[in-house]
Motif scaffolding. Sequence first.
Motif, PDB file in Angstrom:
ATOM      1  N   ALA A 109       0.858  -1.189   0.000  1.00 29.85           N
ATOM      2  CA  ALA A 109       0.000   0.000   0.000  1.00 29.85           C
ATOM      3  C   ALA A 109       0.886   1.229   0.000  1.00 29.85           C
ATOM      4  N   PRO A 110       0.459   2.293  -0.644  1.00 25.33           N
ATOM      5  CA  PRO A 110       1.290   3.503  -0.699  1.00 25.33           C
ATOM      6  C   PRO A 110       1.376   4.179   0.660  1.00 25.33           C
ATOM      7  N   ASN A 111       2.563   4.629   0.990  1.00 26.91           N
ATOM      8  CA  ASN A 111       2.796   5.371   2.230  1.00 26.91           C
ATOM      9  C   ASN A 111       2.858   6.849   1.857  1.00 26.91           C
ATOM     10  N   LEU A 112       1.697   7.448   1.592  1.00 24.00           N
ATOM     11  CA  LEU A 112       1.653   8.791   1.038  1.00 24.00           C
ATOM     12  C   LEU A 112       2.111   9.851   2.022  1.00 24.00           C
ATOM     13  N   GLY A 113       1.949   9.598   3.316  1.00 24.04           N
ATOM     14  CA  GLY A 113       2.372  10.567   4.317  1.00 24.04           C
ATOM     15  C   GLY A 113       3.812  10.410   4.747  1.00 24.04           C
ATOM     16  N   GLN A 114       4.502   9.379   4.215  1.00 26.74           N
ATOM     17  CA  GLN A 114       5.900   9.110   4.544  1.00 26.74           C
ATOM     18  C   GLN A 114       6.119   8.901   6.051  1.00 26.74           C
ATOM     19  N   GLY A 115       5.091   8.392   6.726  1.00 25.62           N
ATOM     20  CA  GLY A 115       5.286   7.994   8.112  1.00 25.62           C
ATOM     21  C   GLY A 115       6.059   6.692   8.181  1.00 25.62           C
ATOM     22  N   VAL A 116       6.675   6.425   9.315  1.00 32.64           N
ATOM     23  CA  VAL A 116       7.400   5.167   9.498  1.00 32.64           C
ATOM     24  C   VAL A 116       6.382   4.033   9.560  1.00 32.64           C
ATOM     25  N   PRO A 117       6.473   3.024   8.686  1.00 32.78           N
ATOM     26  CA  PRO A 117       5.507   1.919   8.728  1.00 32.78           C
ATOM     27  C   PRO A 117       5.587   1.190  10.073  1.00 32.78           C
ATOM     28  N   PRO A 118       4.476   0.688  10.557  1.00 32.30           N
ATOM     29  CA  PRO A 118       4.498  -0.005  11.847  1.00 32.30           C
ATOM     30  C   PRO A 118       5.486  -1.163  11.906  1.00 32.30           C
ATOM     31  N   TRP A 119       5.618  -1.908  10.805  1.00 35.50           N
ATOM     32  CA  TRP A 119       6.542  -3.029  10.824  1.00 35.50           C
ATOM     33  C   TRP A 119       7.987  -2.565  10.995  1.00 35.50           C
ATOM     34  N   LEU A 120       8.321  -1.388  10.421  1.00 40.39           N
ATOM     35  CA  LEU A 120       9.679  -0.872  10.580  1.00 40.39           C
ATOM     36  C   LEU A 120       9.914  -0.412  12.011  1.00 40.39           C
ATOM     37  N   SER A 121       8.880   0.135  12.640  1.00 41.71           N
ATOM     38  CA  SER A 121       9.014   0.530  14.038  1.00 41.71           C
ATOM     39  C   SER A 121       9.337  -0.670  14.912  1.00 41.71           C
ATOM     40  N   MET A 122       8.831  -1.842  14.521  1.00 39.25           N
ATOM     41  CA  MET A 122       9.016  -3.035  15.342  1.00 39.25           C
ATOM     42  C   MET A 122      10.384  -3.673  15.144  1.00 39.25           C
ATOM     43  N   ILE A 123      10.858  -3.744  13.904  1.00 38.31           N
ATOM     44  CA  ILE A 123      12.093  -4.497  13.658  1.00 38.31           C
ATOM     45  C   ILE A 123      13.161  -3.671  12.932  1.00 38.31           C
ATOM     46  N   GLY A 124      12.954  -2.344  12.841  1.00 41.38           N
ATOM     47  CA  GLY A 124      13.885  -1.511  12.086  1.00 41.38           C
ATOM     48  C   GLY A 124      15.291  -1.514  12.634  1.00 41.38           C
ATOM     49  N   THR A 125      15.445  -1.496  13.951  1.00 44.50           N
ATOM     50  CA  THR A 125      16.784  -1.462  14.557  1.00 44.50           C
ATOM     51  C   THR A 125      17.556  -2.729  14.215  1.00 44.50           C
ATOM     52  N   GLN A 126      16.916  -3.904  14.380  1.00 45.09           N
ATOM     53  CA  GLN A 126      17.608  -5.159  14.076  1.00 45.09           C
ATOM     54  C   GLN A 126      17.926  -5.270  12.588  1.00 45.09           C
ATOM     55  N   LEU A 127      16.949  -4.886  11.752  1.00 47.92           N
ATOM     56  CA  LEU A 127      17.147  -5.014  10.309  1.00 47.92           C
ATOM     57  C   LEU A 127      18.264  -4.103   9.827  1.00 47.92           C
TER      58      LEU A 127
END
Length: 815
Positions: free
Chosen positions: A713-731
């Motif tokens: 789905a398009p992230n038109l507001g360029q907010g951080v996706p929830p999945w990235l908030s969860m695993i962004g540091t490890q990834l």
Amino acid sequence: MQTYQDEDRSFAETPFVEPRYESYEEPQRETVATNETLAPTPWHFDTPFETFESFEQSGAQIGAPEVATLAEIAAELKDHLFRESLEALATEALETHAEQLAGEYGDREQRDVTSERLLNDHFAPLATEMEAALDRLFERFESYETAALTEAEIERVVNEIAPAASPFAPASEQFLGGLLRKAGKLVSGAVRAVSSGVKGAISLAGQGLAAIGKLALGPLLKGLKRLGIFLLKHVVKFALGNLPPAVQPMARQLSDRLFRALGETQDHELTDHEQTEAEVVPAGVDVARLEAEFDLAAAQLMLAPEEAEAEYLAEAYGEGEGSDRSLNELDDARANMARSLRELETGESAQPVMEQFLPAMLWPVAKTAITVMGRPKLVSFIARLISGLIKPMIGSQAAGLLGPAIADAGLRIFGLEAEAGAADPRALTAEALAATVEETVNRLGEFAPSTFENETLLESAVREAFEDAAATYFPNTHIKAELRETHDQRGVWMRMPHDTHRKRYSRYSDSVPVTITPRVADSVRTFGNASLSDHLRDRMDVPTAQPLQTKLRLYQVLPGATTSSIARAEGINPRDLHPLTPQAAGALLGPNAAGLGLRTTPPGSQISTPHRLHLRQRLYYVEPPSGRTHQSRPHARLARSEVFINLRKGEIKLSLFLSEPLAQKVSVELAKSGSAANAYRLVQPLIRRAEELVKSALLVRHLPPAIRIIGEAPNLGQGVPPWLSMIGTQLSRKVAEWAAHQISQYLRNNAEQFRRLSASEHDGVTLRIAMSRVPGFDVVGSIAKGQVPRRVQGTAWLRGEPAFQVVALAGYALP
């Protein structure tokens, strides 16, 4: 009648030091009602900001092929070179017609119409060339069968279609090149969409696709040319400050069909944002918004099933940006306020002046406050409070003491010394008061809504804001010691440009001497997450192995400011402006002057891009060392890192641009030793920077331009996706680890290739690391769909290695 000696309370409640007069007049005492309280009824919050909903609400996958295709093409169209060109076009036009646009008098509405017509005429030749270039490009594409339109072939054709020989300025050429790249990406997306059978793109296939195997690109070409014309008109409004701040989420610009397809899973894009904490206030329209709106319209053109819908989308985009006169009204209000304050006599109330001009000065900072309190009540409350705070500074007596000190500091901006009688002290004092009032009002937009529900909280917040503002625009000698920004500096901030009432920034009167050590230069971050060391090396051509003794010029952002507008007025390059963050101030200015940068900045402020400034943000410029100019490498780009994550394909791409000086250093290290260790140490900061990009995005909850993500789905507001908030540091940590191994291996095995590339005529070298079949992406996909695995702690779920491809390219070749 009372004397000033009897009014100790007036000064006790203000940030000003009580002046010592030799004689006093007897001003009339002002009675101020203080019993009014704010209405206790519950308030309805209806703010225009986008919200970040919970993971469960915003993380679900959307299965519609059209929506997934829109998400992919919208992300691929982003091009920071094109984005830069939009602001550069505005600057170029303003500089070309500076004399015609400099009028201060006459009917404002007529002046605006004339200015807009002048700049539209300025861009007419560019618009003609744009249409011709797109015609040439699509004529080439229409000769290909669909199967032959591979991404590589499309990129080759785009590079061959250059603008016809003509006297275009660099910004115009950059715009044309960026638009052609976007057109190529649209055609590439169209090929994929048609091949995948996406219903919305069926019109691109034409009736004879099965027989002749060619795309019907006519409707796309026609629509794209119209969008380009409208975009140039938007650039004109942007240049003149006549674009209104965006108040609707980007999703509202979708066609009805795609809007419905997004459905409830995109509620975080379709609903307004309820502000719950302090937030920074943008200084004006973000140029990235111009690009994003254009990209969204272009992507929808590709998916329009009928030509009539494509025409409707183009027209809707063209009509989407009405004119906004609030910045012009603010300019007039600040000039009239200063004039009215100058005419007040000692003891005379300033409240009528405040109530007359505050409504225009609320732009656009007090949306939440107006929603909570209502405009009349807000204006009355703030006017009454501020008029009491500035009362000790009203009149000829205070001006007589303040004027010389302000004049002395202000003239130092121009390298002059104050002369007796050189300036009207009352005018100087009134200007300082007006600037203090304006900055106080600007702070309203940063307050949390709860502040406006309680009179005590609001009064306390306004008083604190007023104290900070007064310490900015008044000399230290007239500010209480505990409130001063510095204790050994005698400068003040002056609103600029000085010769017009169209103030766009403030400048500190004194250049601050600094010593920049190599360690400090490495640690201080500037726009794009680059380091100050990168700037000194890549743009100033200053050796970074030794301490640099120089001076900093300091600036503060006012409504309508851009880095380009500040740089144009100062005669410098906008790329040479840096954010004076608290960390930068502490490292560069030292303990005695660090207060000049230690402004209270609410969470969410960003330094990821110079195109998104916020009110009261402070910037600095590093003066060239003695005997040097700052034009050593005026067009050079700093070393840069970008991250591209494609969830749909399970791919991650990391792009590292090594600037020309950095590439040469790497080349030298590769030549003089058999080991690549020293060369890798030079590149390693760029790998770390990519990891830092993700971590900083998590902190501010917004994706910077250097991170692009393709999902379902398009992230038109360029907010951080929830999945990235969860695993962004490890990834991000794991991606940096993989990239480190690949870059070190490349430098060890391909030293000669890198040296050939760095010796080419292009500036710098770009390294691209593509990772496919990334381990753990099934987990990421599950999280993106709202299915949270039990264990995502650590990096065990990322065990294994992707397939890698490392490519080195000459020059600046970021995607």
